[in-house]
Design a protein around this motif. Structure first.
Motif, PDB file in Angstrom:
ATOM      1  N   CYS A  33       0.834  -1.204   0.000  1.00  0.00           N
ATOM      2  CA  CYS A  33       0.000   0.000   0.000  1.00  0.00           C
ATOM      3  C   CYS A  33       0.875   1.263   0.000  1.00  0.00           C
ATOM      4  O   CYS A  33       0.571   2.235  -0.694  1.00  0.00           O
ATOM      5  N   ALA A  34       1.955   1.241   0.794  1.00  0.00           N
ATOM      6  CA  ALA A  34       2.847   2.402   0.842  1.00  0.00           C
ATOM      7  C   ALA A  34       3.489   2.643  -0.514  1.00  0.00           C
ATOM      8  O   ALA A  34       3.595   3.796  -0.974  1.00  0.00           O
ATOM      9  N   ARG A  35       3.902   1.554  -1.185  1.00  0.00           N
ATOM     10  CA  ARG A  35       4.529   1.710  -2.499  1.00  0.00           C
ATOM     11  C   ARG A  35       3.534   2.217  -3.526  1.00  0.00           C
ATOM     12  O   ARG A  35       3.876   3.070  -4.369  1.00  0.00           O
ATOM     13  N   LEU A  36       2.303   1.741  -3.456  1.00  0.00           N
ATOM     14  CA  LEU A  36       1.288   2.240  -4.378  1.00  0.00           C
ATOM     15  C   LEU A  36       0.989   3.713  -4.109  1.00  0.00           C
ATOM     16  O   LEU A  36       0.726   4.478  -5.042  1.00  0.00           O
ATOM     17  N   GLY A  37       1.046   4.122  -2.828  1.00  0.00           N
ATOM     18  CA  GLY A  37       0.855   5.535  -2.505  1.00  0.00           C
ATOM     19  C   GLY A  37       1.957   6.398  -3.091  1.00  0.00           C
ATOM     20  O   GLY A  37       1.689   7.482  -3.626  1.00  0.00           O
TER      21      GLY A  37
END
Length: 297
Positions: A33-37
């Motif tokens: 999720c952090a990488r997609l953000g």
């Protein structure tokens, strides 16, 4: 009689292999999720840069307009005029020329060459200042120099010149205390005291001059890039919102694990209290329905 179950703390539950495995799984999900953000944030920046490039291309395609048509003297400077091409004709006042301190170009700190231009034509044939006290003064940033040493190459051209450049809004008042012939801000509110008025609420960053001024190779001022509003057009809000959503989802994954561990630890404590009550001869929570009041036949 069964031994009572000892209540377990949060960390005792958290160290169980299955709970640790769940933590690893949720941390992987949070990392995704952090990488997609971050990816969405990069997209927001890229779209903002493309929008800024498209806006600059539209302004260049529009071509220069008379300064007075876009910005009459002593009128408020609208933000959308930053970077807009404009033309003007007039005569430089070499004696009023100033060097603006502490300005950087290509990683080097130097000075801007700021010269007053007494306007003879701003595209309105004098209509823009017909109700004012006289012809206006336009601050012109003729370029950048690294050294403040006086040089004949920094003298502006004589006679009437036709200039094309980019508009920029006036700066806030400076701190003062500069040496004679220098200033620390391009503030039209201060410049009018030295140069007289009426004056425009912005200034012109020189792009071309007819007749031409000495080039940087000949010791003249170096040309400056097109001015832009700091921060450009801003991040694309849709992609920024998506980035925030992904980061919130990642935070929820970690909070979910904490909640599961806390619930299991709290459930163990409740079971332990029930067992202790049963040992003391009192019905525990699980026996409440089975040990209700009995009637004698």
């Amino acid at each position: 009689m069964p031994e009572p179950t000892a209540p377990r703390s949060f960390w005792a539950v958290a160290r169980q292999p299955r709970v640790v495995g769940l933590l690893v799984l949720l941390l992987v999900a949070a990392a995704v999720c952090a990488r997609l953000g971050v990816w969405q944030l990069d997209r927001a920046q890229q779209r903002a840069e493309l929008a800024a490039q498209h806006e600059a291309a539209e302004l260049e395609a529009a071509g220069p307009e008379g300064v007075g048509v876009l910005l009459p003297p002593q009128s408020t400077f609208p933000g959308e005029l930053v970077g807009r091409q404009a033309w003007v004709e007039g005569e430089y006042d070499a004696e009023g020329q100033l060097l603006v301190e502490g300005r950087a170009l290509d990683g080097r700190t130097g000075y801007l060459v700021l010269t007053p231009l007494h306007v003879t034509d701003d595209g309105t044939q004098g209509a823009s200042w017909a109700d004012l006290s006289g012809a206006p003064v336009l601050p012109v940033v003729r370029g950048w120099v690294e050294s403040p040493d006086a040089s004949a190459a920094l003298d502006p051209p004589d006679g009437v010149v036709r200039l094309t450049g980019y508009l920029q809004a006036s700066e806030a008042a400076g701190q003062g205390g500069s040496a004679p012939g220098r200033t620390d801000a391009i503030s039209t509110g201060e410049l009018v005291n030295a140069w007289g008025g009426p004056i425009y609420s912005g200034y012109l960053v020189l792009l071309s001059s007819d007749p031409a001024q000495p080039s940087a190779a000949d010791g003249g001022p170096a040309q400056l890039p097109r001015p832009t509003i700091e921060g450009g057009t801003g991040l694309n809000l849709q992609n920024l919102f998506y980035a925030l959503q992904w980061w919130v989802f990642g935070g929820f994954a970690v909070l979910l694990w904490v909640r599961l561990v806390r619930d299991e630890a709290a459930g163990g404590k409740r079971r332990a209290r029930g067992e202790d009550a049963g040992i003391a001869g009192l019905p525990g929570p699980a026996d409440a329905d089975a040990t209700g009041p009995r009637t004698t036949p």
